[in-house]
Design a protein around this motif. Structure first.
Motif, mmCIF file in Angstrom:
data_model
loop_
_atom_site.group_PDB
_atom_site.id
_atom_site.type_symbol
_atom_site.label_atom_id
_atom_site.label_comp_id
_atom_site.label_asym_id
_atom_site.label_seq_id
_atom_site.Cartn_x
_atom_site.Cartn_y
_atom_site.Cartn_z
ATOM 1 N N GLU A 160 0.808 -1.213 0.000
ATOM 2 C CA GLU A 160 0.000 0.000 0.000
ATOM 3 C C GLU A 160 0.845 1.269 0.000
ATOM 4 O O GLU A 160 0.694 2.144 0.853
ATOM 5 C CB GLU A 160 -0.984 -0.017 1.164
ATOM 6 C CG GLU A 160 -1.972 -1.172 1.081
ATOM 7 C CD GLU A 160 -3.138 -1.032 2.033
ATOM 8 O OE1 GLU A 160 -3.395 0.107 2.492
ATOM 9 O OE2 GLU A 160 -3.789 -2.042 2.320
ATOM 10 N N GLY A 161 1.770 1.328 -0.942
ATOM 11 C CA GLY A 161 2.569 2.532 -1.134
ATOM 12 C C GLY A 161 3.837 2.599 -0.323
ATOM 13 O O GLY A 161 4.599 3.563 -0.446
ATOM 14 N N VAL A 162 4.106 1.614 0.545
ATOM 15 C CA VAL A 162 5.315 1.597 1.367
ATOM 16 C C VAL A 162 6.126 0.357 1.004
ATOM 17 O O VAL A 162 5.584 -0.738 0.859
ATOM 18 C CB VAL A 162 4.977 1.589 2.867
ATOM 19 C CG1 VAL A 162 6.251 1.487 3.702
ATOM 20 C CG2 VAL A 162 4.198 2.848 3.243
ATOM 21 N N THR A 163 7.434 0.528 0.862
ATOM 22 C CA THR A 163 8.315 -0.590 0.551
ATOM 23 C C THR A 163 9.026 -1.045 1.819
ATOM 24 O O THR A 163 9.664 -0.252 2.507
ATOM 25 C CB THR A 163 9.355 -0.194 -0.506
ATOM 26 O OG1 THR A 163 8.679 0.194 -1.701
ATOM 27 C CG2 THR A 163 10.280 -1.367 -0.821
ATOM 28 N N PHE A 164 8.905 -2.347 2.114
ATOM 29 C CA PHE A 164 9.553 -2.931 3.276
ATOM 30 C C PHE A 164 10.789 -3.699 2.831
ATOM 31 O O PHE A 164 10.793 -4.359 1.791
ATOM 32 C CB PHE A 164 8.583 -3.851 4.022
ATOM 33 C CG PHE A 164 7.465 -3.105 4.700
ATOM 34 C CD1 PHE A 164 7.588 -2.684 6.016
ATOM 35 C CD2 PHE A 164 6.308 -2.781 4.005
ATOM 36 C CE1 PHE A 164 6.564 -1.977 6.635
ATOM 37 C CE2 PHE A 164 5.285 -2.073 4.608
ATOM 38 C CZ PHE A 164 5.416 -1.668 5.934
ATOM 39 N N HIS A 165 11.840 -3.619 3.648
ATOM 40 C CA HIS A 165 13.149 -4.146 3.286
ATOM 41 C C HIS A 165 13.599 -5.230 4.257
ATOM 42 O O HIS A 165 13.216 -5.236 5.426
ATOM 43 C CB HIS A 165 14.201 -3.029 3.297
ATOM 44 C CG HIS A 165 13.899 -1.882 2.388
ATOM 45 N ND1 HIS A 165 14.553 -1.670 1.199
ATOM 46 C CD2 HIS A 165 12.996 -0.860 2.497
ATOM 47 C CE1 HIS A 165 14.087 -0.586 0.623
ATOM 48 N NE2 HIS A 165 13.132 -0.079 1.388
#
Length: 549
Positions: free
Chosen positions: A334-339
């Protein structure tokens, strides 16, 4: 005696020089009048130019010596004028002699570190013919007055005693609560002198259970809590009351190991519980006084939360310990990139191997098919099976864990122990105990029969879920690629563990988390700004588990 008179230096230890007159600053002094102290409180004067800039080494030495000398003499008026809050300082300094009944104080300063000056206080407390020596360490900081430009002591109540806080007062007299003799599960006496981390807990147990246990009052010096329902802290006992015996679930051997383990890292805390009963076996914090993160913190637990996330994935049919998952270096939500840490990826992992490597993306991607249930699935899992979000009545004040329903990117963050998730080591030790035992048993430190309180309950983990969680935890603690393997290498028996690190706003280094079990003992540790879970919190947990069964 005014500033024009000569006063001999007492003991030759050191002298402070005020207006050309030497004063021995290590004893109750004679001759330190208010005209003999330079500086004054932070009230503006116009007779000279206001000095600016950092305080100098000489100013630090002079101001601290003058303040300590006046305090040692018992001259609250003079000492308070050497602070940047004369009114509040005068009140607390007056209490020191009038309410705490300190009749003598020998104050020995150490070497300054920057503008901070440490010192040891050796005081004499006298009340109704009873006298006792009271020793402790504290420190002060010298700052530049905002309006006067004078070097002044930065006032806070902890200048007088390290455990004294704003709004609290010092008092000596007949205690308001009955004395107790707290013992561990084997009958060994527990004292705050031997186990410093238990100071607050023992005070709380005394307030709640002293009278029930048949104790009587004595004569003590204590800190009156600023809160009406707070717990007073006993600092010194002049005359012991008859103690009532209170049996706790603590284990002196494990507690001693916990106390030693947290001393290796600043801002560290650990809690240990017995999976088969929920009994709390140890709670320790460094520093040992003041706020107690082991039972009271409410912070993100990082990847240790993947224990509950893994249970949620398995129970919702989204995977199993040995089913394949994907572990790309990043995943969008939802628009956020998790690393992942350092953007690592895994070519063909299972849920178990992804758990062992602590792959963040592998614990976010499988949950996508849950649809509308995504925002509540973790909340439901935590509450229904791990007892998180319920009210724990442990016998002392503890902060319950929180896994709230979420939305948007916070949902993905919660799966890896960030977002709005709030835990402390006691909560996470219980989570690990539940995974190992297959059933949540509420942690407690005194039996519920002592006050007929009600324990929180939860459903047993469904068949196979506990076994898979144990398999994943064991693999993480033993496999070559497991992030917990190094820390758990010395721990024997049936064992398992999970590492974690959580990012805290404003902190350059993440918090270090680690939770694990060995046989019938589970423990979790938090080292604030400790970095990777296995580096700091891991050794703390391992040391505690080694002391267990």
């Amino acid at each position: 005696m005014r500033s024009g008179a000569k006063v001999a230096v007492i003991g030759g230890v050191f002298a402070v020089v005020v207006g050309g007159v030497g004063y021995g600053a290590y004893n109750v002094l004679d001759g330190l009048g208010d005209s003999g102290v330079g500086g004054g409180s932070d009230a503006k004067t116009t007779s000279q130019e206001v000095r600016t800039g950092p305080v100098t080494k000489d100013e630090i030495a002079q101001t601290s010596k003058n303040f300590l000398a006046a305090w040692a003499k018992g001259d609250a008026e003079v000492a308070s004028k050497l602070t940047n809050n004369a009114a509040d300082a005068a009140s607390v300094l007056t209490q020191y002699s009038e309410s705490a009944h300190v009749t003598k104080a020998v104050i020995t300063p150490g070497a300054a570190t920057g503008s901070k000056v440490p010192y040891t206080v050796r005081a004499t407390v006298s009340y109704k013919g009873k006298t006792k020596t009271w020793s402790y360490d504290s420190d002060l900081t010298v700052v530049r007055g905002l309006t006067t430009g004078h070097a002044l002591v930065d006032w806070k109540p902890s200048v007088i005693h390290p455990e004294l806080r704003e709004g609290e007062t010092l008092e000596t007299g007949e205690s308001s609560t009955a004395s107790i003799e707290a013992v561990d599960r084997n009958g060994q006496v527990l004292s705050k002198e031997k186990y410093p981390s238990l100071g607050g807990i023992l005070d709380e147990l005394r307030k709640k259970y002293g009278e029930k246990a048949g104790g009587t009052t004595g004569i003590e010096t204590w800190i009156n809590s600023a809160n009406a329902d707070g717990v007073d802290k006993t600092l010194l006992t002049l005359v012991k009351g008859k103690p009532g015996r209170v049996t706790t679930t603590l284990d002196a051997k494990i507690q001693a190991a916990a106390e030693a383990a947290v001393k290796k890292f600043d801002k560290s805390s650990v809690a240990a519980v017995e999976p088969s009963s929920g009994a709390i076996r140890a709670i320790a914090n460094n520093p040992a006084n003041g706020f107690e993160p082991a039972r009271s913190a409410a912070v993100a637990p990082g990847s240790t939360m993947k224990i509950i996330t893994a249970a949620m994935i398995i129970q919702n049919g989204l995977g199993s310990a040995n089913s394949p998952v994907k572990c790309p270096s990043t995943v969008p939500w939802e628009g956020v990139t998790f690393h992942n840490l350092d953007e690592f990826s895994m070519p063909a992992p299972t849920l178990k191997t992804a758990f062992a490597r602590s792959c963040n993306t592998a614990f976010i991607k499988p949950v996508l098919p849950l649809g509308d249930k995504r925002d509540t699935a973790l909340h439901d899992e935590a509450g229904q099976y791990f007892g998180i979000g319920q009210v724990w009545r442990t016998g002392i004040a503890t902060v319950d864990g929180k896994v709230p329903a979420s939305e948007g990117s916070e949902t993905a963050a919660s799966f890896i122990g960030q977002g709005k998730i709030q835990m402390n080591p006691l909560n996470m030790a219980s989570v690990t105990a539940t995974a190992a035992h297959g059933q949540f048993l509420q942690p407690y430190i005194v039996p519920k029969s002592l006050d007929n309180r009600t324990f929180a309950t939860a459903n047993p983990l469904p068949g196979g879920v506990s076994a898979q969680l144990k398999e994943m935890l064991h693999y993480t603690a033993t496999a070559p690629e497991g992030t917990a393997t190094q820390a758990m290498a010395s721990v024997g028996g049936d064992k398992g563990a999970k590492t974690g690190s959580s990012e805290i706003d404003g902190h350059a280094t993440s918090d270090s988390w680690f939770t694990g079990y060995s046989n019938d003992l589970a423990a979790a540790a938090l080292v604030q700004s400790g970095g990777h879970g296995g580096d700091a919190a891991g050794p703390v947990v391992a040391a505690v588990l080694l002391a267990g069964p």
